[in-house]
Design a protein around this motif. Sequence first.
Motif, PDB file in Angstrom:
ATOM      1  N   THR A 193     -31.038 -17.121  -6.120  1.00 57.56           N
ATOM      2  CA  THR A 193     -32.325 -16.578  -4.783  1.00 57.56           C
ATOM      3  C   THR A 193     -32.979 -15.677  -5.191  1.00 57.56           C
ATOM      4  OG1 THR A 193     -30.986 -15.139  -3.593  1.00 57.56           O
ATOM      5  CG2 THR A 193     -31.215 -17.035  -3.174  1.00 57.56           C
ATOM      6  N   LEU A 194     -32.786 -15.022  -7.080  1.00 59.42           N
ATOM      7  CA  LEU A 194     -33.219 -13.635  -7.428  1.00 59.42           C
ATOM      8  C   LEU A 194     -34.299 -14.449  -8.310  1.00 59.42           C
ATOM      9  CD1 LEU A 194     -30.814 -11.746  -7.651  1.00 59.42           C
ATOM     10  CD2 LEU A 194     -32.157 -12.009  -5.746  1.00 59.42           C
ATOM     11  N   GLN A 195     -35.849 -13.197  -8.529  1.00 54.45           N
ATOM     12  CA  GLN A 195     -36.546 -13.794  -9.041  1.00 54.45           C
ATOM     13  C   GLN A 195     -36.542 -13.637 -10.664  1.00 54.45           C
ATOM     14  OE1 GLN A 195     -39.785 -11.285  -9.104  1.00 54.45           O
ATOM     15  NE2 GLN A 195     -41.397 -12.370 -10.594  1.00 54.45           N
ATOM     16  N   ALA A 196     -34.789 -13.195 -11.302  1.00 59.25           N
ATOM     17  CA  ALA A 196     -34.921 -13.712 -12.468  1.00 59.25           C
ATOM     18  C   ALA A 196     -34.454 -14.813 -12.851  1.00 59.25           C
ATOM     19  CB  ALA A 196     -33.875 -12.450 -12.774  1.00 59.25           C
ATOM     20  N   ASN A 197     -33.403 -15.680 -11.714  1.00 57.15           N
ATOM     21  CA  ASN A 197     -33.358 -16.569 -11.902  1.00 57.15           C
ATOM     22  C   ASN A 197     -33.714 -17.897 -11.212  1.00 57.15           C
ATOM     23  OD1 ASN A 197     -30.220 -15.992 -12.895  1.00 57.15           O
ATOM     24  ND2 ASN A 197     -30.208 -15.233 -11.283  1.00 57.15           N
ATOM     25  N   ALA A 198     -35.245 -17.347 -11.052  1.00 48.42           N
ATOM     26  CA  ALA A 198     -36.027 -18.862 -10.080  1.00 48.42           C
ATOM     27  C   ALA A 198     -36.524 -19.558 -11.503  1.00 48.42           C
ATOM     28  CB  ALA A 198     -37.424 -18.076  -9.564  1.00 48.42           C
ATOM     29  N   THR A 199     -36.902 -19.308 -11.967  1.00 51.69           N
ATOM     30  CA  THR A 199     -37.410 -20.690 -13.206  1.00 51.69           C
ATOM     31  C   THR A 199     -36.389 -21.351 -13.876  1.00 51.69           C
ATOM     32  OG1 THR A 199     -37.923 -19.275 -14.803  1.00 51.69           O
ATOM     33  CG2 THR A 199     -39.159 -19.997 -13.555  1.00 51.69           C
ATOM     34  N   ASP A 200     -35.444 -20.743 -14.174  1.00 55.89           N
ATOM     35  CA  ASP A 200     -34.244 -20.932 -15.168  1.00 55.89           C
ATOM     36  C   ASP A 200     -32.627 -21.416 -14.530  1.00 55.89           C
ATOM     37  OD1 ASP A 200     -32.839 -22.520 -16.822  1.00 55.89           O
ATOM     38  OD2 ASP A 200     -32.431 -20.943 -18.335  1.00 55.89           O
ATOM     39  N   GLN A 201     -32.005 -22.260 -13.812  1.00 55.53           N
ATOM     40  CA  GLN A 201     -31.336 -22.422 -13.476  1.00 55.53           C
ATOM     41  C   GLN A 201     -30.159 -23.152 -13.797  1.00 55.53           C
ATOM     42  OE1 GLN A 201     -30.887 -22.016  -9.277  1.00 55.53           O
ATOM     43  NE2 GLN A 201     -32.427 -20.851 -10.142  1.00 55.53           N
ATOM     44  N   SER A 202     -30.268 -23.114 -15.204  1.00 55.21           N
ATOM     45  CA  SER A 202     -29.203 -23.966 -15.688  1.00 55.21           C
ATOM     46  C   SER A 202     -27.900 -22.950 -16.203  1.00 55.21           C
ATOM     47  CB  SER A 202     -29.229 -24.735 -17.094  1.00 55.21           C
ATOM     48  OG  SER A 202     -30.283 -23.509 -17.696  1.00 55.21           O
ATOM     49  N   ALA A 203     -28.325 -22.081 -15.993  1.00 58.15           N
ATOM     50  CA  ALA A 203     -27.117 -20.154 -16.057  1.00 58.15           C
ATOM     51  C   ALA A 203     -26.265 -20.371 -15.535  1.00 58.15           C
ATOM     52  CB  ALA A 203     -27.787 -18.928 -16.705  1.00 58.15           C
ATOM     53  N   LEU A 204     -26.869 -20.545 -14.459  1.00 62.57           N
ATOM     54  CA  LEU A 204     -25.792 -20.444 -12.695  1.00 62.57           C
ATOM     55  C   LEU A 204     -25.075 -21.513 -12.635  1.00 62.57           C
ATOM     56  CD1 LEU A 204     -28.929 -19.484 -10.390  1.00 62.57           C
ATOM     57  CD2 LEU A 204     -26.659 -17.917 -11.608  1.00 62.57           C
ATOM     58  N   ASP A 205     -25.795 -22.787 -13.375  1.00 63.40           N
ATOM     59  CA  ASP A 205     -24.698 -24.115 -13.039  1.00 63.40           C
ATOM     60  C   ASP A 205     -23.671 -23.635 -13.999  1.00 63.40           C
ATOM     61  OD1 ASP A 205     -26.599 -25.460 -11.502  1.00 63.40           O
ATOM     62  OD2 ASP A 205     -27.849 -26.939 -12.812  1.00 63.40           O
ATOM     63  N   ASP A 206     -24.014 -23.593 -15.567  1.00 62.01           N
ATOM     64  CA  ASP A 206     -23.671 -23.025 -16.280  1.00 62.01           C
ATOM     65  C   ASP A 206     -21.887 -22.203 -15.625  1.00 62.01           C
ATOM     66  OD1 ASP A 206     -24.502 -24.515 -18.139  1.00 62.01           O
ATOM     67  OD2 ASP A 206     -25.048 -23.286 -19.321  1.00 62.01           O
ATOM     68  N   ALA A 207     -22.187 -21.651 -15.102  1.00 57.49           N
ATOM     69  CA  ALA A 207     -21.721 -20.335 -14.179  1.00 57.49           C
ATOM     70  C   ALA A 207     -20.282 -21.560 -13.417  1.00 57.49           C
ATOM     71  CB  ALA A 207     -22.194 -18.792 -14.249  1.00 57.49           C
ATOM     72  N   VAL A 208     -21.218 -21.969 -12.857  1.00 56.73           N
ATOM     73  CA  VAL A 208     -20.453 -22.254 -12.163  1.00 56.73           C
ATOM     74  C   VAL A 208     -18.953 -23.339 -12.710  1.00 56.73           C
ATOM     75  CG1 VAL A 208     -19.864 -23.726  -9.291  1.00 56.73           C
ATOM     76  CG2 VAL A 208     -22.097 -22.652  -9.660  1.00 56.73           C
ATOM     77  N   GLU A 209     -19.554 -23.805 -13.557  1.00 58.02           N
ATOM     78  CA  GLU A 209     -19.064 -25.105 -14.041  1.00 58.02           C
ATOM     79  C   GLU A 209     -18.067 -24.167 -14.982  1.00 58.02           C
ATOM     80  OE1 GLU A 209     -19.532 -29.064 -17.106  1.00 58.02           O
ATOM     81  OE2 GLU A 209     -20.765 -27.640 -16.808  1.00 58.02           O
ATOM     82  N   ALA A 210     -18.245 -22.942 -15.939  1.00 57.63           N
ATOM     83  CA  ALA A 210     -16.882 -22.115 -16.491  1.00 57.63           C
ATOM     84  C   ALA A 210     -15.541 -22.008 -15.151  1.00 57.63           C
ATOM     85  CB  ALA A 210     -17.898 -21.306 -17.506  1.00 57.63           C
ATOM     86  N   GLN A 211     -16.612 -21.248 -14.201  1.00 59.07           N
ATOM     87  CA  GLN A 211     -15.708 -21.098 -12.788  1.00 59.07           C
ATOM     88  C   GLN A 211     -14.312 -22.115 -12.457  1.00 59.07           C
ATOM     89  OE1 GLN A 211     -14.886 -17.935 -12.269  1.00 59.07           O
ATOM     90  NE2 GLN A 211     -13.955 -17.877 -11.194  1.00 59.07           N
ATOM     91  N   VAL A 212     -14.909 -23.424 -12.712  1.00 61.59           N
ATOM     92  CA  VAL A 212     -13.962 -24.208 -12.120  1.00 61.59           C
ATOM     93  C   VAL A 212     -13.516 -24.588 -13.456  1.00 61.59           C
ATOM     94  CG1 VAL A 212     -14.392 -26.816 -11.297  1.00 61.59           C
ATOM     95  CG2 VAL A 212     -15.857 -25.129 -10.120  1.00 61.59           C
ATOM     96  N   LEU A 213     -13.612 -25.079 -14.645  1.00 61.92           N
ATOM     97  CA  LEU A 213     -12.746 -25.478 -15.352  1.00 61.92           C
ATOM     98  C   LEU A 213     -11.690 -24.190 -16.316  1.00 61.92           C
ATOM     99  CD1 LEU A 213     -15.773 -27.039 -17.902  1.00 61.92           C
ATOM    100  CD2 LEU A 213     -14.233 -28.057 -16.244  1.00 61.92           C
ATOM    101  N   LYS A 214     -11.897 -23.262 -15.252  1.00 67.80           N
ATOM    102  CA  LYS A 214     -10.624 -22.462 -15.793  1.00 67.80           C
ATOM    103  C   LYS A 214     -10.018 -23.005 -15.426  1.00 67.80           C
ATOM    104  CE  LYS A 214     -13.458 -17.658 -16.469  1.00 67.80           C
ATOM    105  NZ  LYS A 214     -13.697 -16.535 -15.570  1.00 67.80           N
TER     106      LYS A 214
END
Length: 198
Positions: A62-83
């Motif tokens: 929801t923050l402006q810094a992540n508004a245009t590129d959501q791939s980093a957030l998806d990568d963070a979720v995937e990394a947390q799950v894959l741990k």
Amino acid sequence: MTRRAALLRRLRRNERGIAMVEFALTAPVFLLILMGVFDYCWQMYAQQVLQGAVSKAGRDSTLQANATDQSALDDAVEAQVLKVFKHARVEFSRKAYDRFDQVGVEERYTDANDNGSYDDGECFDDFNKNGRWDADRGADGNGGADDVVLYTASMEFDRVLPVWKMLGQSQSTTLSSSTVLRNQPFATGVDAPPDECL
């Protein structure tokens, strides 16, 4: 009395092997239940891992810094799950709405033949601007300022215990987690299009 009759009488009174027989009868059922409990707990843990990662990513998105590129957030979720679930397959979807009460709601249409469902050729409001009527009016993507976003992550993974096979279930299972948040007012939002008939 014959030897055979005496032996049978003695065997009938002997209780030394009874515990082994009882265990042989009850052990398979007990082990099946025990493995089922472990499998269920493992899936509950997987759901909590996924939900925690999705909640954090949802807040960050929801923050402006992540508004245009959501791939980093998806990568963070995937990394947390894959741990925890090393071979899980993780997928993501986002749908944007103008208001919270629109989440999961179909696009408005004119029911010309009064059958209670949309039919080809009937007039509808194309809220998500994709040129067709949809049962969910949300637009794909993260939307814009002040938009409400339904963020969903799904993970598919293989169960570790063989209980799934004994119960006739699939080896792989899919869990999903969603969160609904409103984007920050970092720019001018775009309201839903006015009523129009397509």
